[in-house]
Design an enzyme around this catalytic site. Structure first.
Site, PDB file in Angstrom:
ATOM      1  N   LYS A   1       5.782   6.267   6.924  1.00  8.26           N
ATOM      2  CA  LYS A   1       5.212   5.221   7.873  1.00  8.26           C
ATOM      3  C   LYS A   1       6.510   4.871   8.909  1.00  8.26           C
ATOM      4  O   LYS A   1       7.535   4.944   8.402  1.00  8.26           O
ATOM      5  CB  LYS A   1       4.772   4.032   7.259  1.00  8.26           C
ATOM      6  CG  LYS A   1       3.450   4.409   6.499  1.00  8.26           C
ATOM      7  CD  LYS A   1       2.897   3.121   5.920  1.00  8.26           C
ATOM      8  CE  LYS A   1       1.683   3.044   4.951  1.00  8.26           C
ATOM      9  NZ  LYS A   1       1.505   1.980   4.398  1.00  8.26           N
TER      10      LYS A   1
ATOM     11  N   HIS B   1       0.963  -1.022   0.022  1.00  6.87           N
ATOM     12  CA  HIS B   1      -0.015   0.092  -0.056  1.00  6.87           C
ATOM     13  C   HIS B   1       0.889   1.153  -0.064  1.00  6.87           C
ATOM     14  O   HIS B   1       1.947   1.333   0.560  1.00  6.87           O
ATOM     15  CB  HIS B   1      -0.812   0.238   1.326  1.00  6.87           C
ATOM     16  CG  HIS B   1      -1.874  -1.168   1.343  1.00  6.87           C
ATOM     17  ND1 HIS B   1      -1.934  -1.457   2.722  1.00  6.87           N
ATOM     18  CD2 HIS B   1      -2.406  -1.968   0.528  1.00  6.87           C
ATOM     19  CE1 HIS B   1      -2.690  -2.901   2.495  1.00  6.87           C
ATOM     20  NE2 HIS B   1      -2.905  -2.809   1.140  1.00  6.87           N
TER      21      HIS B   1
ATOM     22  N   TYR C   1       1.804   1.038  13.697  1.00  5.50           N
ATOM     23  CA  TYR C   1       2.382   2.018  12.684  1.00  5.50           C
ATOM     24  C   TYR C   1       1.986   3.434  12.889  1.00  5.50           C
ATOM     25  O   TYR C   1       0.642   3.751  12.748  1.00  5.50           O
ATOM     26  CB  TYR C   1       2.290   1.497  11.261  1.00  5.50           C
ATOM     27  CG  TYR C   1       0.965   1.209  10.694  1.00  5.50           C
ATOM     28  CD1 TYR C   1       0.612   2.067   9.713  1.00  5.50           C
ATOM     29  CD2 TYR C   1       0.104   0.043  10.877  1.00  5.50           C
ATOM     30  CE1 TYR C   1      -0.613   1.739   8.888  1.00  5.50           C
ATOM     31  CE2 TYR C   1      -0.959  -0.112  10.388  1.00  5.50           C
ATOM     32  CZ  TYR C   1      -1.448   0.700   9.416  1.00  5.50           C
ATOM     33  OH  TYR C   1      -2.617   0.350   8.867  1.00  5.50           O
TER      34      TYR C   1
ATOM     35  N   HIS D   1       4.405  -0.374   0.880  1.00  6.77           N
ATOM     36  CA  HIS D   1       4.510  -0.994   2.135  1.00  6.77           C
ATOM     37  C   HIS D   1       3.716  -2.227   2.245  1.00  6.77           C
ATOM     38  O   HIS D   1       2.452  -2.105   2.077  1.00  6.77           O
ATOM     39  CB  HIS D   1       4.465   0.090   3.299  1.00  6.77           C
ATOM     40  CG  HIS D   1       4.623  -0.734   4.588  1.00  6.77           C
ATOM     41  ND1 HIS D   1       3.474  -1.074   5.290  1.00  6.77           N
ATOM     42  CD2 HIS D   1       5.742  -1.246   5.294  1.00  6.77           C
ATOM     43  CE1 HIS D   1       3.863  -1.488   6.487  1.00  6.77           C
ATOM     44  NE2 HIS D   1       5.219  -1.897   6.417  1.00  6.77           N
TER      45      HIS D   1
ATOM     46  N   ASP E   1      -6.277  -6.469  -2.513  1.00 10.29           N
ATOM     47  CA  ASP E   1      -4.830  -6.493  -2.556  1.00 10.29           C
ATOM     48  C   ASP E   1      -4.341  -7.242  -3.827  1.00 10.29           C
ATOM     49  O   ASP E   1      -3.297  -7.104  -4.672  1.00 10.29           O
ATOM     50  CB  ASP E   1      -4.046  -7.004  -1.187  1.00 10.29           C
ATOM     51  CG  ASP E   1      -4.088  -6.023  -0.366  1.00 10.29           C
ATOM     52  OD1 ASP E   1      -4.369  -4.664  -0.563  1.00 10.29           O
ATOM     53  OD2 ASP E   1      -3.699  -6.337   0.860  1.00 10.29           O
TER      54      ASP E   1
END
Length: 176
Positions: free
Chosen positions: A72, A62, A132, A119, A168
Site C-alpha cells: 500500500k 487490515h 491509497y 495497516h 474491526d
C-alpha cells in the site's frame, strides 16, 4: 521523491518533492520506475479513497493474505491522520512492532507499506481523507485484520479511539 527508512525493515516513508510557485504546487504521487528502485516492484492495481468524518475514528488494522498480499502507498489529502503499520511477518526481527507517522497534505509524506504489514489509521481531524494505492486487486476471501487495541502490540493512538467498526473490533490479537 525521497525515501526514508523506518525502524521496521521494508516499511518506508516517501517525501514528495513539490514544485512550488505563486499559484500553488505540482507533485508526482506515483512513478512505477521510482518505486521499483526503492524496493516496491509491483505496479499499482487499484486506487482507493477514504473519508473519515470524526476525529478519533480508527480504521484498521487490515491486510490481505497470500497470494493476494498487497503493498500500500498512502497519502493524506485533507485533514490529518496517524498512519500505523504493524509488522506481522513471523520471521522478521521486528515481528509485532508498530510504526506510525502523522500524514497531512502539507507535510508531503506518504507511507509505503509492504506485504506482511497490517495497516490502519486514526483521523486526527474531522473530515480527514486519504488516497491509497495498492498492488493487488481487493479479494474479500483474503482479507484479514489485527485488533486495533491488541495489548501485546500496544499501538499508542494519539486520541481515544472512537467509531471503530464492529468488524474491526472482532479482529484477533497477534499474540494469543
Amino acid at each position: 521523491m525521497d525515501f526514508i527508512d523506518t525502524p521496521l525493515a521494508g516499511l518506508r516513508l516517501a517525501r514528495l518533492a513539490p514544485i512550488c510557485d505563486d499559484r500553488g504546487y505540482f507533485s508526482r504521487l506515483y512513478c512505477q520506475e521510482t518505486l521499483a528502485r526503492a524496493g516496491f516492484p509491483d505496479p499499482i492495481q487499484q486506487c482507493n479513497q477514504s473519508l473519515t468524518l470524526k476525529a478519533g475514528t480508527v480504521r484498521g488494522m487490515h491486510y490481505q493474505v497470500s497470494p493476494h498480499a498487497e503493498t500500500k502507498f498512502v497519502r493524506c489529502t485533507s485533514g490529518r491522520i496517524w498512519d500505523v503499520a504493524v509488522d506481522i511477518r513471523p520471521d522478521s526481527p521486528t515481528y509485532g512492532q508498530w510504526f506510525a507517522q502523522e500524514l497531512t497534505p502539507d507535510n508531503f509524506l506518504m507511507m509505503l507499506i509492504p506485504e506482511g504489514f497490517a495497516h490502519g489509521f486514526q483521523a486526527l481531524d474531522a473530515g480527514s481523507a486519504i488516497l491509497y494505492m495498492v498492488s493487488k486487486p481487493y479479494c474479500a476471501a483474503a482479507e484479514r485484520g489485527l485488533r486495533f487495541d491488541d495489548p501485546s502490540v500496544g499501538i499508542d493512538w494519539p486520541l481515544p479511539p472512537i467509531d471503530v467498526s464492529p468488524r474491526d473490533r472482532l479482529h484477533p490479537v497477534l499474540f494469543s
